[in-house]
Design a protein around this motif. Structure first.
Motif, PDB file in Angstrom:
ATOM      1  N   THR A 201      -6.024  27.535  38.044  1.00  0.00           N
ATOM      2  CA  THR A 201      -4.966  26.451  37.817  1.00  0.00           C
ATOM      3  C   THR A 201      -5.517  25.212  37.032  1.00  0.00           C
ATOM      4  OG1 THR A 201      -5.412  25.568  39.775  1.00  0.00           O
ATOM      5  CG2 THR A 201      -3.673  27.160  39.804  1.00  0.00           C
ATOM      6  N   GLN A 202      -6.805  25.067  37.110  1.00  0.00           N
ATOM      7  CA  GLN A 202      -7.446  23.869  36.667  1.00  0.00           C
ATOM      8  C   GLN A 202      -9.073  24.216  36.384  1.00  0.00           C
ATOM      9  OE1 GLN A 202      -6.691  20.036  38.330  1.00  0.00           O
ATOM     10  NE2 GLN A 202      -4.973  19.641  37.073  1.00  0.00           N
ATOM     11  N   PHE A 203      -9.602  23.753  35.362  1.00  0.00           N
ATOM     12  CA  PHE A 203     -11.139  23.783  35.239  1.00  0.00           C
ATOM     13  C   PHE A 203     -11.764  22.680  36.008  1.00  0.00           C
ATOM     14  CE2 PHE A 203      -9.431  26.646  32.061  1.00  0.00           C
ATOM     15  CZ  PHE A 203     -10.042  27.995  32.076  1.00  0.00           C
TER      16      PHE A 203
ATOM     17  N   SER B 235      -0.653  25.423  28.686  1.00  0.00           N
ATOM     18  CA  SER B 235      -1.985  25.962  28.543  1.00  0.00           C
ATOM     19  C   SER B 235      -2.585  25.010  27.715  1.00  0.00           C
ATOM     20  CB  SER B 235      -2.240  27.626  28.452  1.00  0.00           C
ATOM     21  OG  SER B 235      -1.514  28.397  29.063  1.00  0.00           O
ATOM     22  N   ALA B 236      -3.473  24.077  28.076  1.00  0.00           N
ATOM     23  CA  ALA B 236      -4.118  23.237  27.150  1.00  0.00           C
ATOM     24  C   ALA B 236      -5.586  23.260  27.362  1.00  0.00           C
ATOM     25  CB  ALA B 236      -3.453  21.809  27.477  1.00  0.00           C
ATOM     26  N   SER B 237      -6.425  22.785  26.241  1.00  0.00           N
ATOM     27  CA  SER B 237      -7.675  22.355  25.998  1.00  0.00           C
ATOM     28  C   SER B 237      -8.881  23.584  26.556  1.00  0.00           C
ATOM     29  CB  SER B 237      -7.824  21.043  27.181  1.00  0.00           C
ATOM     30  OG  SER B 237      -8.995  20.319  26.701  1.00  0.00           O
ATOM     31  N   ALA B 238      -9.051  23.311  27.770  1.00  0.00           N
ATOM     32  CA  ALA B 238     -10.229  24.228  28.196  1.00  0.00           C
ATOM     33  C   ALA B 238      -9.672  25.709  28.511  1.00  0.00           C
ATOM     34  CB  ALA B 238     -10.829  23.762  29.598  1.00  0.00           C
ATOM     35  N   SER B 239      -8.514  25.431  28.729  1.00  0.00           N
ATOM     36  CA  SER B 239      -7.565  26.861  28.804  1.00  0.00           C
ATOM     37  C   SER B 239      -7.644  27.596  27.420  1.00  0.00           C
ATOM     38  CB  SER B 239      -6.057  26.862  29.246  1.00  0.00           C
ATOM     39  OG  SER B 239      -6.102  26.186  30.621  1.00  0.00           O
TER      40      SER B 239
ATOM     41  N   ALA C 162     -19.577  11.295  28.473  1.00  0.00           N
ATOM     42  CA  ALA C 162     -18.816  12.376  29.336  1.00  0.00           C
ATOM     43  C   ALA C 162     -17.754  13.011  28.745  1.00  0.00           C
ATOM     44  CB  ALA C 162     -18.300  11.529  30.532  1.00  0.00           C
ATOM     45  N   LEU C 163     -17.928  14.200  28.589  1.00  0.00           N
ATOM     46  CA  LEU C 163     -16.768  15.268  27.887  1.00  0.00           C
ATOM     47  C   LEU C 163     -15.543  15.531  28.734  1.00  0.00           C
ATOM     48  CD1 LEU C 163     -19.212  17.561  26.143  1.00  0.00           C
ATOM     49  CD2 LEU C 163     -18.509  15.617  25.298  1.00  0.00           C
ATOM     50  N   LEU C 164     -14.449  15.141  28.053  1.00  0.00           N
ATOM     51  CA  LEU C 164     -13.092  15.538  28.920  1.00  0.00           C
ATOM     52  C   LEU C 164     -12.508  16.518  27.936  1.00  0.00           C
ATOM     53  CD1 LEU C 164     -12.912  11.720  28.924  1.00  0.00           C
ATOM     54  CD2 LEU C 164     -11.940  12.832  30.933  1.00  0.00           C
ATOM     55  N   LEU C 165     -11.813  17.348  28.592  1.00  0.00           N
ATOM     56  CA  LEU C 165     -11.261  18.367  27.942  1.00  0.00           C
ATOM     57  C   LEU C 165      -9.699  18.653  28.447  1.00  0.00           C
ATOM     58  CD1 LEU C 165     -13.813  21.079  27.050  1.00  0.00           C
ATOM     59  CD2 LEU C 165     -12.624  19.666  25.200  1.00  0.00           C
ATOM     60  N   GLY C 166      -8.982  17.577  29.106  1.00  0.00           N
ATOM     61  CA  GLY C 166      -7.951  17.526  29.650  1.00  0.00           C
ATOM     62  C   GLY C 166      -6.817  16.686  28.755  1.00  0.00           C
TER      63      GLY C 166
ATOM     64  N   PRO D 241      -3.838  22.755  32.754  1.00  0.00           N
ATOM     65  CA  PRO D 241      -3.858  21.617  31.515  1.00  0.00           C
ATOM     66  C   PRO D 241      -5.167  21.532  31.002  1.00  0.00           C
ATOM     67  CG  PRO D 241      -3.558  20.774  33.908  1.00  0.00           C
ATOM     68  CD  PRO D 241      -3.543  22.504  33.941  1.00  0.00           C
ATOM     69  N   GLY D 242      -6.109  22.291  31.577  1.00  0.00           N
ATOM     70  CA  GLY D 242      -7.592  22.004  31.330  1.00  0.00           C
ATOM     71  C   GLY D 242      -8.576  21.405  32.157  1.00  0.00           C
ATOM     72  N   GLY D 243      -9.657  20.969  31.607  1.00  0.00           N
ATOM     73  CA  GLY D 243     -10.563  20.094  32.584  1.00  0.00           C
ATOM     74  C   GLY D 243     -12.091  20.248  32.000  1.00  0.00           C
ATOM     75  N   VAL D 244     -13.019  20.707  32.673  1.00  0.00           N
ATOM     76  CA  VAL D 244     -14.332  20.568  32.688  1.00  0.00           C
ATOM     77  C   VAL D 244     -14.785  21.616  31.580  1.00  0.00           C
ATOM     78  CG1 VAL D 244     -16.640  20.428  33.498  1.00  0.00           C
ATOM     79  CG2 VAL D 244     -14.887  19.737  34.982  1.00  0.00           C
TER      80      VAL D 244
END
Length: 444
Positions: free
Chosen positions: A218-220, A309-313, A16-20, A254-257
């Motif tokens: 706001t989030q992915f 702004s992190a990760s997926a962002s 499971a890939l996490l990007l947050g 902060p990121g997400g999927v």
């Protein structure tokens, strides 16, 4: 923060890939077909020999603790603490998830959960706010990205794991909690918050002015890609024709999927690489390319980012920046360029393990560096001068009419309009000004 979908225990290794940062929404990667252990060079079986001396030391330490510690400690507690130590000393995002933490991580990708609405990380042993989530107790209380949480209900956070801190901040909706914060090296200050059910709307949109659209992510979440497509269609319909320009706001996201970040990027790109990942285990090396469709119709774009702004962002901002599709404006992003894989274990436990780094189309690793904006615009407080009460030509008796027959414009002729987001947001107003300039110089 978002958490992953609940799924049945697989018979093969499930990735499971996490990007947050912690517990962000994740998307289940297709299970590897009898996924092998990661290969290690130097052995015929692909597995490194066991470090016997270190294992003997571990067994001796375990035995000494059981025999001499001031209070009895059972084997289960000692071994689980040892596992936690192994994971916590790898990097800030790897963790051993006990049943409760694993269940929380699996709660949902619907964007609804209980808590304060803060995405957190760890810095120098303290809990650091990566970003407050829009329209939550945290954002309404004025908590900002970069704040250090030094105490939770009077208990110091120094040395707490991220999972422990998040567990303390969660609680029954309606219950109160006190956080002690430090901002930019200043003196600690306290904030009292009331926990609530956090319902996160991942995509918001509106016309800032005729021809200029605003899209806030706001989030992915799992459905963010499709929601962005719908929002673009709404903006065009509301405008009545193709937009002149679009602002994509990824500040404090902060990121997400991972898949959602790819889908959002793909709405603005017609070709080329969006992102790729590199790691050691099977299926950790992935490449994502844009398809020819462009839901944004190629309009001029500005992407807003900041330290939250992190990760997926950063994937989206980096892809649009490298492909010269948008001007990136704001301040440096957070710099989380790693991918976490959830590896389910027995007894409802799991490992959340960093297994890959992601790279922008030009091969940039964002890890610990972040995305640098093309145009740096820091946050600023806007103050507006009151309209002048002085006379204008059109106020003078007997003034000449306009040479082209236009209507007079005496003082006070401009009525105050409805408040607009850009009126109180300096970075947003600068982005809008840039878009207008691009429209004037490039033509509609």
């Amino acid at each position: 923060m978002l958490h992953p979908r609940r799924f049945a225990r697989p018979s093969t290794l499930t990735l499971a890939l996490l990007l947050g940062i912690y517990g962000s929404a994740w998307a289940q990667h297709p299970p590897a077909e009898m996924a092998p252990a990661p290969e290690v060079q130097g052995t015929s079986t692909g597995r490194a020999p066991l470090p016997l001396d270190e294992l003997r030391t571990f067994a001796e330490v375990l035995d000494r603790i059981k025999a001499a510690y001031v209070e009895p400690v059972d084997d289960k507690t000692l071994l689980e603490n040892a596992i936690k130590g192994m994971l916590s000393n790898l990097d800030p995002h790897s963790a051993y998830l006990e049943p409760e933490a694993f269940a929380e991580l699996q709660e949902s990708t619907s964007g609804e959960f209980g808590g304060l609405g803060i995405e957190v990380g760890i810095e120098d042993g303290f809990i650091k706010v990566v970003s407050p989530i829009d329209d939550t107790p945290a954002s309404r209380a004025g908590i900002e990205a970069g704040d250090l949480i030094v105490k939770i209900d009077g208990k110091p956070t120094k040395g707490l794991s991220m999972i422990e801190a998040v567990g303390m901040m969660r609680g029954k909706p309606g219950s109160e909690i006190n956080l002690s914060l430090v901002r930019e090296g200043g003196k600690p200050f306290d904030v009292k918050l009331t926990r609530a059910i956090i319902k996160v709307t991942s995509v918001k949109s509106q016309l800032l002015e005729p021809g200029y659209g605003y899209l806030r992510v706001t989030q992915f979440q799992v459905n963010t890609g499709s929601e962005v497509g719908k929002a673009l269609a709404r903006l065009r319909k509301e405008n009545g024709q193709k937009l002149n320009g679009l602002i994509l706001d990824l500040r404090n996201n902060p990121g997400g999927v991972l898949q959602a970040a790819v889908e959002v990027s793909d709405h603005f790109l017609k070709k080329g690489l969006i992102v790729y990942t590199k790691g050691r285990i099977a299926n950790s090396e992935l490449r994502f390319n844009a398809d020819p469709a462009d839901a944004s119709e190629g309009v001029s774009m500005v992407v807003l980012i900041n330290g939250g702004s992190a990760s997926a962002s950063e994937i989206v901002a980096g892809a649009l920046q490298d492909q010269k599709r948008a001007v990136v404006m704001g301040t440096d992003s957070f710099g989380k360029g790693s991918v976490q894989t959830v590896l389910p274990l027995n007894n409802d436990r799991a490992l959340k393990l960093t297994t890959a780094l992601y790279y922008t189309p030009n091969g940039r690793s964002i890890q610990a560096q972040g995305i640098e904006p093309d145009i740096e615009v820091t946050r600023a407080k806007l103050t507006r001068e009151q309209a002048s009460d002085g006379l204008r030509e059109a106020d003078l008796a007997g003034h000449l009419g306009n040479g082209n027959g236009g209507a007079d414009r005496p003082s006070g002729s401009k009525a105050a309009g409805e408040p607009r987001p850009q009126d109180d947001d300096y970075q947003l107003s600068q982005a809008l000004n840039l878009l207008k300039g691009l429209t004037l110089t490039r033509g509609k």
